[in-house]
Design a protein around this motif. Structure first.
Motif, mmCIF file in Angstrom:
data_model
loop_
_atom_site.group_PDB
_atom_site.id
_atom_site.type_symbol
_atom_site.label_atom_id
_atom_site.label_comp_id
_atom_site.label_asym_id
_atom_site.label_seq_id
_atom_site.Cartn_x
_atom_site.Cartn_y
_atom_site.Cartn_z
ATOM 1 N N ARG A 171 0.812 -1.217 0.000
ATOM 2 C CA ARG A 171 0.000 0.000 0.000
ATOM 3 C C ARG A 171 0.843 1.263 0.000
ATOM 4 O O ARG A 171 0.377 2.320 -0.363
ATOM 5 N N ALA A 227 -4.095 0.224 -2.146
ATOM 6 C CA ALA A 227 -4.396 1.445 -1.390
ATOM 7 C C ALA A 227 -5.601 2.170 -1.981
ATOM 8 O O ALA A 227 -6.480 2.639 -1.248
ATOM 9 N N ARG A 228 -5.648 2.260 -3.310
ATOM 10 C CA ARG A 228 -6.782 2.928 -3.946
ATOM 11 C C ARG A 228 -8.075 2.170 -3.658
ATOM 12 O O ARG A 228 -9.097 2.771 -3.328
ATOM 13 N N PHE A 269 -7.137 -0.985 6.373
ATOM 14 C CA PHE A 269 -7.966 0.183 6.119
ATOM 15 C C PHE A 269 -8.944 0.438 7.259
ATOM 16 O O PHE A 269 -9.925 1.169 7.110
ATOM 17 N N SER A 280 0.137 5.698 2.842
ATOM 18 C CA SER A 280 -1.223 5.165 2.913
ATOM 19 C C SER A 280 -1.448 4.432 4.222
ATOM 20 O O SER A 280 -2.485 4.566 4.861
ATOM 21 N N SER A 324 -9.326 2.802 -0.155
ATOM 22 C CA SER A 324 -10.006 4.088 -0.006
ATOM 23 C C SER A 324 -11.448 4.005 -0.496
ATOM 24 O O SER A 324 -12.364 4.564 0.114
ATOM 25 N N HIS A 335 -4.372 5.440 7.114
ATOM 26 C CA HIS A 335 -5.420 4.532 7.575
ATOM 27 C C HIS A 335 -5.220 4.140 9.032
ATOM 28 O O HIS A 335 -6.185 3.859 9.740
ATOM 29 N N ARG A 361 -13.428 1.951 2.042
ATOM 30 C CA ARG A 361 -13.681 2.714 3.271
ATOM 31 C C ARG A 361 -14.778 3.745 3.054
ATOM 32 O O ARG A 361 -15.639 3.938 3.911
ATOM 33 N N ALA A 362 -14.780 4.406 1.888
ATOM 34 C CA ALA A 362 -15.852 5.362 1.586
ATOM 35 C C ALA A 362 -17.201 4.643 1.519
ATOM 36 O O ALA A 362 -18.217 5.133 2.025
#
Length: 236
Positions: A46, A218-219, A96, A50, A222, A54, A225-226
């Protein structure tokens, strides 16, 4: 129908065993990384920045309702598969700050064991109300298909209703088959929270993934998590 003493003890023992197992899941005992990965350590791809971002984020706990469409005699094996799948998903989500927490385990009628038609997917949607939990169905086998492609077996499925029936509006769930790899639940949870497929073999969102070391990037973390934040916000 009256049961003899031996049958009564068997049923009581089965429910006691399931209750104890559910308690362990709720406490996170089965969510430890070692339960699914042995001595393997998932490589950190990640990036340091990043990981730091997190690590400072608040832990997002996603409540899960599991629906089991299995015979009673197969119950212990199914529970072991469930434990391994939850543990493996949490291993992938932990960088995350996301955790799946089993809140309930419910039995489905045997007729739900095979999900082979569109109507089957709609039928089980009635067992996935918008109650603030992520609904996970564990069944014997899954098939999807169309007039163009024909039927084909799959190991997992993410389903979201997009029709006009009000009673099914916004119903959404994931399904995992009895012969699914331990990473299938993590893959379908990725879809649930907004991810598309990947073509990288080391990525959990690749249908061609192999070996014990697949991760979310990592992307992707994200995006998940959103999606998880949105899911939890909708519960309020």
């Amino acid at each position: 129908m009256e049961m003899d003493d031996r049958s009564k003890r068997g049923v009581a023992a089965s429910w006691a065993w399931r209750t104890a197992f559910l308690a362990l899941l709720m406490l996170g005992v089965s969510g430890e990384a070692g339960a699914a990965s042995g001595d393997h350590k998932v490589p950190d791809l990640r990036g340091e920045r990043s990981a730091q971002v997190h690590a400072r984020a608040a832990l997002l706990r996603i409540p899960v309702t599991v629906h089991l469409a299995v015979d009673e005699h197969d119950h212990p094996a199914t529970m072991r598969r469930l434990s391994a799948a939850i543990a493996r998903a949490n291993l992938a989500l932990s960088p995350f700050q996301i955790e799946l927490v089993v809140r309930a385990i419910e039995a489905l009628p045997g007729s739900y064991g095979s999900i082979t038609r569109r109507r089957d997917r709609r039928r089980i949607a009635h067992h996935a109300p918008r109650d603030g939990t992520l609904h996970v169905f564990m069944v014997s086998n899954i098939e999807i298909g169309s007039a163009r492609s024909g039927d084909r077996s799959v190991r997992g499925l993410h389903w979201r209703y997009s029709g006009v029936l009000r009673k099914l509006r916004e119903r959404e769930y994931v399904v995992v088959s009895g012969d699914a790899p331990v990473t299938t639940l993590a893959h379908e949870v990725g879809h649930f929270f907004g991810l598309d497929h990947s073509e990288r073999e080391e990525n959990l969102m690749c249908s061609c993934r192999r070996g014990p070391r697949q991760i979310f990037s990592a992307r992707q973390g994200s995006v998940i998590r959103a999606g998880a934040r949105g899911f939890l916000s909708a519960r309020r």
